[in-house]
Scaffold this motif. Structure first.
Motif, PDB file in Angstrom:
ATOM      1  N   PHE A 210       1.862 -18.113  -9.211  1.00 25.92           N
ATOM      2  CA  PHE A 210       1.310 -17.377  -8.073  1.00 25.92           C
ATOM      3  C   PHE A 210      -0.212 -17.329  -8.148  1.00 25.92           C
ATOM      4  N   THR A 211      -0.816 -17.054  -7.006  1.00 27.32           N
ATOM      5  CA  THR A 211      -2.245 -16.756  -6.913  1.00 27.32           C
ATOM      6  C   THR A 211      -2.407 -15.599  -5.942  1.00 27.32           C
ATOM      7  N   ALA A 212      -3.103 -14.564  -6.369  1.00 18.89           N
ATOM      8  CA  ALA A 212      -3.334 -13.388  -5.529  1.00 18.89           C
ATOM      9  C   ALA A 212      -4.832 -13.158  -5.427  1.00 18.89           C
ATOM     10  N   THR A 213      -5.339 -13.085  -4.191  1.00 13.96           N
ATOM     11  CA  THR A 213      -6.764 -12.871  -3.968  1.00 13.96           C
ATOM     12  C   THR A 213      -7.046 -11.402  -3.664  1.00 13.96           C
ATOM     13  N   LYS A 214      -8.313 -11.029  -3.797  1.00 16.92           N
ATOM     14  CA  LYS A 214      -8.688  -9.634  -3.602  1.00 16.92           C
ATOM     15  C   LYS A 214      -8.320  -9.157  -2.202  1.00 16.92           C
ATOM     16  N   ALA A 215      -7.659  -8.007  -2.169  1.00 20.42           N
ATOM     17  CA  ALA A 215      -7.188  -7.452  -0.898  1.00 20.42           C
ATOM     18  C   ALA A 215      -8.182  -6.409  -0.388  1.00 20.42           C
ATOM     19  N   VAL A 216      -8.428  -6.470   0.913  1.00 18.23           N
ATOM     20  CA  VAL A 216      -9.278  -5.487   1.577  1.00 18.23           C
ATOM     21  C   VAL A 216      -8.391  -4.682   2.522  1.00 18.23           C
ATOM     22  N   LYS A 217      -8.460  -3.356   2.424  1.00 22.83           N
ATOM     23  CA  LYS A 217      -7.598  -2.512   3.255  1.00 22.83           C
ATOM     24  C   LYS A 217      -7.716  -2.915   4.722  1.00 22.83           C
ATOM     25  N   PRO A 218      -6.543  -2.915   5.397  1.00 20.77           N
ATOM     26  CA  PRO A 218      -5.273  -2.292   4.985  1.00 20.77           C
ATOM     27  C   PRO A 218      -4.358  -3.172   4.131  1.00 20.77           C
TER      28      PRO A 218
END
Length: 223
Positions: free
Chosen positions: A151-159
Motif C-alpha cells: 500500500f501507499t498512503a499520502t497525507k490527508a487533508v480534512k475532511p
C-alpha cells in the motif's frame, strides 16, 4: 745585640707566611674573582619549563543531533491491487492504522514510529503492518490472515482521514470504521455485535452518520 733586631723581624715574617700557607691548605678555600659566583647555593634557581600540551588529549565531542520526531498527521490511500484502503494516523511518535476492504475484512493496528520513521504495527489475529514514513507518504505492507497487501498512503487533508464510531444502538454493539480518501471516496465497515457489513456514508464535515434510525457521530482517530 744590634744585629738581632733585623733577624728577629725576618724570622717573624717567615713564621707569619708559613702560618698563612698552612691555614689555606687546611681550609681548602680559594679567593674568587670579582663577579664570579661563590657557590651553587648563591645562584638563583632557574624556572622549570612549562610542560608541553599532550598530543593525546581528546578533543571535546560534539553531540550528535537527535532525529526530529515524525510530524503529527493522518495518511490515507489504497492497496496496490486497489481492493482495499489503508489509513495511518501518527501522533507523538505513536501510530494507529486501519485496513478495510469495505465488505467484510478490516483490522485496527497500533504501535510506535521509530527514529528512522519506520513502524511495525500489530492487531488482532496476528495482523501486522510494516511501513516507512518518507516525506508526505507512508508505504509498506499489511499482512492479514495469510494474505499480504502492498500500500501507499499520502497525507490527508480534512475532511479526508480516518474516523471511527462506537455506541450501543437498540441493544446492539456498534463499531464502525471509515477511511475518507483525498478524492472524497469512503471505504468503511460497520460491525453489529461483531458481524461486519458495508458501512453507511458519513458526513465528512461533521462525522454525522445514521445507523438503524439513530444518529451517531464518527470522530477522527488519533493514537
Amino acid at each position: 745585640m744590634k744585629r738581632s733586631g733585623p733577624l728577629f723581624t725576618l724570622l717573624a715574617g717567615l713564621l707569619l707566611a708559613l702560618f698563612m700557607l698552612t691555614l689555606n691548605a687546611t681550609t681548602g678555600t680559594r679567593a674568587t674573582s670579582y663577579g664570579e659566583e661563590s657557590s651553587g647555593r648563591d645562584a638563583a634557581p632557574s624556572a622549570s619549563p612549562a610542560p608541553a600540551p599532550s598530543l593525546d588529549t581528546p578533543s571535546p565531542r560534539t553531540p550528535s543531533p537527535r532525529p526530529s520526531p515524525p510530524p503529527d498527521a493522518t495518511y490515507a490511500g489504497r492497496t496496490a491491487d486497489d481492493t482495499a484502503a489503508v489509513s495511518v494516523s501518527v501522533r507523538d511518535g505513536k501510530a494507529v492504522a486501519y485496513f478495510c476492504d469495505g465488505r467484510d475484512q478490516e483490522s485496527w493496528l497500533r504501535g510506535d514510529v521509530e527514529d528512522d520513521r519506520s513502524m511495525r504495527l500489530t492487531g488482532k489475529g496476528g495482523a501486522e503492518l510494516e511501513g516507512t514514513l518518507r516525506g508526505n507518504r507512508v508505504s509498506g505492507t499489511v499482512d492479514i490472515r495469510d494474505r499480504t497487501w502492498a500500500f501507499t498512503a499520502t497525507k490527508a487533508v480534512k475532511p479526508s482521514g480516518l474516523y471511527r464510531a462506537t455506541a450501543e444502538v437498540r441493544g446492539a454493539q456498534i463499531d464502525g470504521g471509515w477511511i475518507v480518501l483525498q478524492n472524497g471516496r469512503q471505504v468503511g465497515i460497520l460491525k453489529r455485535d461483531g458481524k461486519p457489513a458495508a458501512a453507511p456514508g458519513i458526513d465528512p464535515a461533521t462525522g454525522a452518520v445514521t445507523i438503524d434510525g439513530t444518529g451517531l457521530r464518527a470522530r477522527p482517530v488519533v493514537p
